[in-house]
Design a protein around this motif. Structure first.
Motif, PDB file in Angstrom:
ATOM      1  N   LEU A  36       1.019  -1.224  -0.118  1.00 32.62           N
ATOM      2  CA  LEU A  36      -0.087   0.055  -0.157  1.00 32.62           C
ATOM      3  C   LEU A  36       0.876   1.353  -0.005  1.00 32.62           C
ATOM      4  CD1 LEU A  36      -2.923  -0.954   2.518  1.00 32.62           C
ATOM      5  CD2 LEU A  36      -2.762  -0.835  -0.167  1.00 32.62           C
ATOM      6  N   ALA A  37       2.164   1.201   0.589  1.00 27.39           N
ATOM      7  CA  ALA A  37       2.940   2.418   0.729  1.00 27.39           C
ATOM      8  C   ALA A  37       3.369   2.602  -0.681  1.00 27.39           C
ATOM      9  CB  ALA A  37       4.132   2.000   1.717  1.00 27.39           C
ATOM     10  N   GLN A  38       3.467   1.821  -1.492  1.00 25.72           N
ATOM     11  CA  GLN A  38       4.020   1.954  -2.961  1.00 25.72           C
ATOM     12  C   GLN A  38       3.010   2.326  -3.786  1.00 25.72           C
ATOM     13  OE1 GLN A  38       7.061   1.924  -4.071  1.00 25.72           O
ATOM     14  NE2 GLN A  38       7.833   2.048  -2.110  1.00 25.72           N
ATOM     15  N   LEU A  39       1.590   2.782  -3.182  1.00 27.89           N
ATOM     16  CA  LEU A  39       0.416   2.971  -3.907  1.00 27.89           C
ATOM     17  C   LEU A  39      -0.032   1.889  -4.737  1.00 27.89           C
ATOM     18  CD1 LEU A  39       1.590   6.747  -4.750  1.00 27.89           C
ATOM     19  CD2 LEU A  39       0.231   5.748  -2.693  1.00 27.89           C
ATOM     20  N   CYS A  40       0.021   0.775  -4.504  1.00 30.54           N
ATOM     21  CA  CYS A  40      -0.720  -0.356  -5.320  1.00 30.54           C
ATOM     22  C   CYS A  40      -1.874  -0.385  -4.857  1.00 30.54           C
ATOM     23  CB  CYS A  40       0.125  -1.822  -5.018  1.00 30.54           C
ATOM     24  SG  CYS A  40       1.958  -1.789  -5.725  1.00 30.54           S
ATOM     25  N   GLN A  41      -2.863   0.176  -5.675  1.00 28.93           N
ATOM     26  CA  GLN A  41      -4.494   0.191  -5.165  1.00 28.93           C
ATOM     27  C   GLN A  41      -5.041  -0.315  -6.450  1.00 28.93           C
ATOM     28  OE1 GLN A  41      -5.038   4.255  -3.795  1.00 28.93           O
ATOM     29  NE2 GLN A  41      -3.321   4.063  -2.486  1.00 28.93           N
ATOM     30  N   GLU A  42      -4.745  -0.490  -7.312  1.00 28.01           N
ATOM     31  CA  GLU A  42      -5.517  -0.875  -8.700  1.00 28.01           C
ATOM     32  C   GLU A  42      -5.246  -2.304  -8.990  1.00 28.01           C
ATOM     33  OE1 GLU A  42      -7.810   1.358  -9.709  1.00 28.01           O
ATOM     34  OE2 GLU A  42      -6.995   2.775  -8.669  1.00 28.01           O
ATOM     35  N   GLU A  43      -6.392  -2.983  -9.605  1.00 31.58           N
ATOM     36  CA  GLU A  43      -6.080  -4.291  -9.988  1.00 31.58           C
ATOM     37  C   GLU A  43      -4.962  -4.390 -10.901  1.00 31.58           C
ATOM     38  OE1 GLU A  43      -8.917  -7.690 -12.281  1.00 31.58           O
ATOM     39  OE2 GLU A  43      -9.853  -5.947 -11.265  1.00 31.58           O
ATOM     40  N   GLY A  44      -4.085  -5.428 -10.903  1.00 31.69           N
ATOM     41  CA  GLY A  44      -3.122  -5.529 -11.504  1.00 31.69           C
ATOM     42  C   GLY A  44      -1.671  -4.885 -11.231  1.00 31.69           C
ATOM     43  N   ASP A  45      -1.901  -4.293 -10.188  1.00 35.70           N
ATOM     44  CA  ASP A  45      -0.527  -3.626  -9.773  1.00 35.70           C
ATOM     45  C   ASP A  45       0.269  -4.603  -8.932  1.00 35.70           C
ATOM     46  OD1 ASP A  45      -1.381  -1.160 -10.348  1.00 35.70           O
ATOM     47  OD2 ASP A  45      -1.956  -0.259  -8.363  1.00 35.70           O
TER      48      ASP A  45
ATOM     49  N   LYS B 176       3.876  -5.596  -6.462  1.00 34.40           N
ATOM     50  CA  LYS B 176       4.872  -5.051  -5.790  1.00 34.40           C
ATOM     51  C   LYS B 176       5.811  -6.142  -5.169  1.00 34.40           C
ATOM     52  CE  LYS B 176       6.989  -2.406  -2.423  1.00 34.40           C
ATOM     53  NZ  LYS B 176       7.754  -3.534  -1.731  1.00 34.40           N
ATOM     54  N   MET B 177       7.358  -6.073  -5.430  1.00 38.53           N
ATOM     55  CA  MET B 177       8.156  -6.954  -5.060  1.00 38.53           C
ATOM     56  C   MET B 177       8.806  -6.238  -3.353  1.00 38.53           C
ATOM     57  SD  MET B 177      11.804  -8.799  -6.168  1.00 38.53           S
ATOM     58  CE  MET B 177      10.788 -10.066  -7.127  1.00 38.53           C
ATOM     59  N   THR B 178       8.544  -6.984  -2.548  1.00 35.99           N
ATOM     60  CA  THR B 178       9.269  -6.534  -1.413  1.00 35.99           C
ATOM     61  C   THR B 178      10.551  -7.455  -0.983  1.00 35.99           C
ATOM     62  OG1 THR B 178       7.324  -5.814  -0.386  1.00 35.99           O
ATOM     63  CG2 THR B 178       9.262  -5.984   1.158  1.00 35.99           C
ATOM     64  N   LEU B 179      11.783  -6.669  -1.165  1.00 33.29           N
ATOM     65  CA  LEU B 179      13.057  -7.306  -0.807  1.00 33.29           C
ATOM     66  C   LEU B 179      13.562  -7.358   0.632  1.00 33.29           C
ATOM     67  CD1 LEU B 179      14.861  -6.563  -4.108  1.00 33.29           C
ATOM     68  CD2 LEU B 179      13.699  -8.584  -3.676  1.00 33.29           C
ATOM     69  N   GLY B 180      13.433  -8.318   1.529  1.00 30.96           N
ATOM     70  CA  GLY B 180      13.645  -8.088   2.716  1.00 30.96           C
ATOM     71  C   GLY B 180      14.498  -9.587   3.457  1.00 30.96           C
ATOM     72  N   THR B 181      14.293  -9.805   4.541  1.00 27.46           N
ATOM     73  CA  THR B 181      15.058 -11.441   4.640  1.00 27.46           C
ATOM     74  C   THR B 181      14.414 -12.477   3.663  1.00 27.46           C
ATOM     75  OG1 THR B 181      14.836 -10.732   6.789  1.00 27.46           O
ATOM     76  CG2 THR B 181      14.933 -13.327   6.444  1.00 27.46           C
ATOM     77  N   GLY B 182      12.915 -12.219   3.219  1.00 28.54           N
ATOM     78  CA  GLY B 182      12.743 -13.018   2.160  1.00 28.54           C
ATOM     79  C   GLY B 182      12.264 -12.062   1.028  1.00 28.54           C
ATOM     80  N   SER B 183      11.853 -12.552  -0.303  1.00 32.22           N
ATOM     81  CA  SER B 183      11.147 -11.923  -1.416  1.00 32.22           C
ATOM     82  C   SER B 183       9.646 -12.200  -1.477  1.00 32.22           C
ATOM     83  CB  SER B 183      11.918 -12.279  -2.562  1.00 32.22           C
ATOM     84  OG  SER B 183      13.391 -12.079  -2.565  1.00 32.22           O
ATOM     85  N   SER B 184       8.893 -11.030  -1.174  1.00 29.45           N
ATOM     86  CA  SER B 184       7.506 -11.141  -1.316  1.00 29.45           C
ATOM     87  C   SER B 184       6.910 -10.539  -2.556  1.00 29.45           C
ATOM     88  CB  SER B 184       6.886 -10.779  -0.004  1.00 29.45           C
ATOM     89  OG  SER B 184       5.389 -10.694  -0.022  1.00 29.45           O
ATOM     90  N   ILE B 185       6.156 -11.206  -3.391  1.00 29.28           N
ATOM     91  CA  ILE B 185       5.584 -10.536  -4.399  1.00 29.28           C
ATOM     92  C   ILE B 185       4.254 -10.457  -4.396  1.00 29.28           C
ATOM     93  CG2 ILE B 185       5.278 -10.656  -7.006  1.00 29.28           C
ATOM     94  CD1 ILE B 185       8.141 -12.058  -7.148  1.00 29.28           C
ATOM     95  N   MET B 186       3.418  -9.450  -4.428  1.00 30.62           N
ATOM     96  CA  MET B 186       2.086  -9.238  -4.082  1.00 30.62           C
ATOM     97  C   MET B 186       1.523  -8.509  -5.503  1.00 30.62           C
ATOM     98  SD  MET B 186       1.842  -8.289  -0.157  1.00 30.62           S
ATOM     99  CE  MET B 186       0.014  -8.981  -0.422  1.00 30.62           C
ATOM    100  N   MET B 187       0.256  -8.894  -5.715  1.00 32.03           N
ATOM    101  CA  MET B 187      -0.493  -8.353  -6.859  1.00 32.03           C
ATOM    102  C   MET B 187      -1.958  -8.079  -6.445  1.00 32.03           C
ATOM    103  SD  MET B 187      -1.030  -9.696 -10.732  1.00 32.03           S
ATOM    104  CE  MET B 187      -2.227 -11.053 -10.472  1.00 32.03           C
TER     105      MET B 187
END
Length: 265
Positions: free
Chosen positions: A243-252, A254-265
């Motif tokens: 949400l902080a990266q403004l992913c608010q629309e269908e199809g957005d 985001k990859m978060t690179l931390g201890t693991g890699s999390s991809i959300m759509m």
């Protein structure tokens, strides 16, 4: 007097606390690392009391350094899927926190898949069966740790911190964290009774599920504040970053690179 919020990021490697003003500017921060335990190959654990104490110490440091601030709220984002089990009478963990990385329930997950449970679970929760998620961790604790079911409580890290910050007065989580347990029904926005029975988890041991922007309770940070302030703004770390990266629309995506890699759509 400048108004500000204490924002906790309790992650896999450390507890970070940020002081953020009304305009979203970071005024200060504190960070404390914690011990990681690997009792067997593929197992991963944290000391839940250490996580809480580090988070509390970080908050107290910022309060002491900024007497000019009016603290409005405490907010929490946290490592997801990691599970804590504690006794409601003693307010102490009954076992170390089992981390999202822990693979101890791999064989149990494979059994469930072979028994044909995955399509049903995926339909209800949107998730595939994997030791990553919290349900089989809870089941393992129930089967391997001597506990009193009448006073046993489970929670993801957000729930544990809220419980301790409110001196046991609030046992709650938000929908983003609940949705990563393998027990949450997307159509019901609540715990699913069929899944609770499958994993033999008492409904009484689970937290109440609230919206992320609800008030989860009040805390004075164990006396660090003159009066209690609300705990408000709870969200799993990957969803918060999404949400902080403004992913608010269908199809957005985001990859978060931390201890693991999390991809959300």
């Amino acid at each position: 007097m400048k108004k500000a919020s204490l924002v906790i990021d309790q992650s896999t490697t450390s507890s970070k606390v940020f002081l953020i003003d009304e305009d979203g500017k970071i005024l200060d921060r504190a960070s404390l690392s914690h011990q990681k335990y690997y009792p067997q190959k593929g197992w991963a654990e944290h000391d839940a009391m250490e996580l809480y104490q580090n988070m509390l110490d970080g908050c107290k440091r910022l309060v002491e350094r900024h007497p000019e601030c009016e603290f409005e709220r405490v907010s929490i984002t946290n490592q997801r899927e990691t599970i804590v089990a504690w006794d409601d009478c003693t307010k102490e963990p009954v076992y170390r926190a089992i981390v999202w990385q822990c693979g101890r329930t791999y064989k149990r997950c494979q059994e469930l898949i072979k028994e044909g449970y995955e399509p049903m679970i995926q339909k209800i929760t949107g998730l595939k069966i994997d030791p990553y998620f919290s349900a089989t961790k809870m089941e393992w604790i129930l089967q391997n740790v001597d506990t009193d079911l009448d006073s046993l409580k489970f929670g993801t890290i957000d729930s544990w911190l809220i419980y301790k910050l409110t001196n046991g007065n609030a046992h709650a989580t938000d929908h983003t964290n609940a949705s990563r347990t393998l027990l949450y029904a997307l159509d019901e926005n609540d715990w699913n009774e069929e899944l609770l029975q499958l994993f033999s988890i008492p409904a009484s041991s689970l937290p109440k599920i609230l919206p992320s922007d609800a008030i989860f309770g009040y805390t004075d940070l164990e006396g660090a504040l003159h009066e209690p302030i609300p705990i408000q703004g709870i969200m799993g770390d990957s969803q918060a970053a999404f949400l902080a990266q403004l992913c608010q629309e269908e199809g957005d995506i985001k990859m978060t690179l931390g201890t693991g890699s999390s991809i959300m759509m």
